[in-house]
Design an enzyme around this catalytic site. Structure first.
Site, PDB file in Angstrom:
ATOM      1  N   ASP A 115       0.792  -1.069   0.183  1.00 12.31           N
ATOM      2  CA  ASP A 115      -0.008   0.071   0.017  1.00 12.31           C
ATOM      3  C   ASP A 115       0.843   1.214   0.113  1.00 12.31           C
ATOM      4  O   ASP A 115       1.239   1.802   0.991  1.00 12.31           O
ATOM      5  CB  ASP A 115      -0.813  -0.007   1.239  1.00 12.31           C
ATOM      6  CG  ASP A 115      -1.780   0.964   1.353  1.00 12.31           C
ATOM      7  OD1 ASP A 115      -2.827   1.203   2.203  1.00 12.31           O
ATOM      8  OD2 ASP A 115      -1.537   2.200   0.642  1.00 12.31           O
ATOM      9  N   GLU A 208       1.016   2.471  13.041  1.00 10.66           N
ATOM     10  CA  GLU A 208       0.158   2.188  12.208  1.00 10.66           C
ATOM     11  C   GLU A 208      -0.773   1.476  12.499  1.00 10.66           C
ATOM     12  O   GLU A 208      -0.557   0.021  12.465  1.00 10.66           O
ATOM     13  CB  GLU A 208       0.716   1.843  10.717  1.00 10.66           C
ATOM     14  CG  GLU A 208      -0.263   2.125   9.769  1.00 10.66           C
ATOM     15  CD  GLU A 208      -1.027   1.055   9.574  1.00 10.66           C
ATOM     16  OE1 GLU A 208      -1.946   1.050  10.267  1.00 10.66           O
ATOM     17  OE2 GLU A 208      -0.990   0.232   8.757  1.00 10.66           O
ATOM     18  N   GLU A 217     -10.324  -4.074  15.063  1.00  7.46           N
ATOM     19  CA  GLU A 217      -9.110  -4.772  15.822  1.00  7.46           C
ATOM     20  C   GLU A 217      -8.914  -4.154  17.077  1.00  7.46           C
ATOM     21  O   GLU A 217      -8.222  -4.717  17.788  1.00  7.46           O
ATOM     22  CB  GLU A 217      -7.576  -4.592  14.775  1.00  7.46           C
ATOM     23  CG  GLU A 217      -7.656  -5.429  13.646  1.00  7.46           C
ATOM     24  CD  GLU A 217      -6.234  -4.972  13.078  1.00  7.46           C
ATOM     25  OE1 GLU A 217      -6.414  -4.921  11.441  1.00  7.46           O
ATOM     26  OE2 GLU A 217      -5.243  -5.060  13.345  1.00  7.46           O
ATOM     27  N   HIS A 366      -4.876  -0.081   0.912  1.00  9.07           N
ATOM     28  CA  HIS A 366      -5.607  -1.340   1.212  1.00  9.07           C
ATOM     29  C   HIS A 366      -6.611  -1.318   1.954  1.00  9.07           C
ATOM     30  O   HIS A 366      -7.342  -2.673   2.181  1.00  9.07           O
ATOM     31  CB  HIS A 366      -4.454  -2.267   1.848  1.00  9.07           C
ATOM     32  CG  HIS A 366      -4.175  -2.127   3.265  1.00  9.07           C
ATOM     33  ND1 HIS A 366      -3.348  -0.804   4.065  1.00  9.07           N
ATOM     34  CD2 HIS A 366      -4.463  -2.720   4.300  1.00  9.07           C
ATOM     35  CE1 HIS A 366      -3.402  -0.910   5.092  1.00  9.07           C
ATOM     36  NE2 HIS A 366      -4.034  -2.015   5.625  1.00  9.07           N
TER      37      HIS A 366
END
Ligand SMILES: N=C(N)NCC[C@H]1O[C@@H](n2cnc3c(N)ncnc32)[C@H](O)[C@@H]1O
Length: 436
Positions: A115, A208, A217, A366
């Site tokens: 990405d 990130e 997540e 992505h």
């Protein structure tokens, strides 16, 4: 709060078992311990059931309960992060074994490194702050292959970068640091960022951590815990802030593929399958959806804003936002699309902020975007307005998951409507589990 339904004694209450401890909030909520057997008398909503434990009745969160035999779990949606339904995951609400297991292989790292928009944004942050990074102590939280740490060592002269990675990828990250002659600056530590010990506080915490729809997540929790433990007073968070954007949109292609398809396949009428299609394809959000700017029915707006310096872990349980969209062109309102933008403030006062925007007017990433399909599309016209609320509610048991609830009103200025007061053409509400 009790309704008629909850009062009556139903013939055969359903036996359920508690997956995890729960402490009731209000007077009408029932507390219980993991493994308790509860009798469910009514299910007034998908989120809260009316149950009984040792003769006492009250509301219980449905997601804390397991109906039927142990291990009988709904077929899990195929998702970017591997999660596992077997019994071991019932004890671990973070499903760490599967989660970090999926980051121990190259698939997800290759996707992230491929990405360019994402990775170049982080490189631009390091490059544009290289002078200020001199002699600084940096933590790269969830470093993966260590790309951000290697950028720091290559483009700036920090005194040290602590590259923290919980998965087995850390062994390879050490090799990559050595292979690129950065071991003088980069120290790889394997472990969860909220558990490892650093020898000192850090000046910059870079990570990130963003997931689909920004929060999926919930790695952000680890970033906040590490911030509170390791970021020195006046230290810098990268990203410094994050925003979730939303827009009402058309999704003709997706609708045609999943719903219209059943109208006349091979000249036959398969429309009795459409309720099934709605349940199967439109109940959960669609990750990795690419929306065209021309699909947007109005200008997007930021519905949620996270300040990474003040955000608290407890705030993550429920995050609310409001929206008001003015329909700019007539079309079919199939659903809402969401994406995020993060900002990296400069280390230099007045320096330029770097932005990573994952929306339809930026280079695709992505993450792409996340599509929330309505059960039924609605025709809307220029001049109409779509207003309402969005609520991201973290799953109380499966801590990396959440439910997104959208509530909307469509106000029409053109069409005759049955509700003359507010000129409301239609009202809707829908909850999208992501994924449990
Ligand atoms: N959505 C993302 N950006 N996922 C990136 C996740 C990367 O950070 C790693 N990671 C996630 N949480 C943690 C944590 N608490 N501590 C250390 N590494 C972590 C994970 O193993 C993977 O390499």
């Amino acid at each position: 709060m009790q309704t008629e339904k909850e009062d009556e004694d139903d013939a055969s209450p359903e036996e359920c078992f508690a997956r995890s401890d729960f402490t009731g909030g209000g007077s009408d909520q029932l507390s219980f311990s993991s493994g308790d057997k509860l009798l469910v008398h009514a299910k007034p909503s998908s989120d809260w059931w009316w149950a009984e434990l040792r003769g006492v009745r009250g509301y219980v969160p449905a997601s804390y309960l397991r109906t039927g035999a142990a291990g009988e779990e709904e077929q899990e949606e195929e998702e970017e992060v591997e999660v596992d339904d077997d019994d071991t995951s019932l004890e671990d609400p973070w499903q760490d074994e599967e989660y970090f297991g999926s980051y121990g292989t190259l698939r997800l790292h290759l996707e992230m490194l491929s990405d360019k928009s994402r990775t170049e944004a982080y490189r631009q942050v390091i490059r544009s702050n290289s002078a200020s990074l001199r002699n600084k102590v940096v933590m790269d939280l969830g470093c993966g292959t260590g790309i951000i740490s290697l950028f720091c060592a290559q483009l700036a002269q920090p005194s040290v970068v602590y590259a923290v990675e919980a998965s087995s990828m850390a062994d390879y990250t050490r090799q990559l640091v050595k292979q690129n002659e950065c071991e003088e600056v980069v120290t790889v530590l394997q472990g969860r960022a909220e558990e490892i010990e650093l020898p000192e506080q850090v000046d910059v915490l870079v990570s990130e951590w963003m997931g689909n729809c920004l929060l999926f997540e919930f790695m952000v929790e680890s970033v906040l815990l590490a911030r509170d433990r390791w970021l020195r007073e006046g230290g810098v968070m990268w990203p410094s802030s994050a925003a979730l954007a939303l827009v009402p949109c058309q999704a003709d292609t997706y609708y045609a593929e999943k719903m219209a398809f059943w109208e006349r396949p091979y000249g036959l009428d398969f429309t009795p399958l459409q309720p099934l299609a709605q349940q199967e394809f439109f109940t959960k959000p669609k990750f990795s959806h690419l929306i065209e700017p021309s699909d947007c029915l109005s200008a997007p707006c930021d519905v949620i804003y996270l300040d990474m310096y003040t955000l608290q872990v407890k705030d993550l349980e429920e995050i609310k936002g409001q929206f008001h969209f003015c329909v700019e062109k007539s079309g079919v309102f199939h659903g809402f699309t969401a994406w995020f933008t993060v900002h990296f403030e400069s280390l230099e006062t007045g320096g330029a902020t770097v932005e990573l925007n994952t929306g339809p007017n930026s280079e695709p990433t992505h993450w792409k975007q996340t599509l929330f399909m309505l059960d039924r599309p609605v025709s809307v016209y220029a001049g109409d307005s779509i207003s309402g609320t969005i609520v991201l509610r973290r799953n109380p048991v499966w801590r990396r998951h959440m439910t997104v609830t959208l509530h909307w009103n469509i106000n029409s200025t053109t069409e005759e409507t049955d509700n003359c007061q507010a000129n409301i053409k239609s009202v809707g509400t829908k909850s999208f589990p992501m994924w449990r």
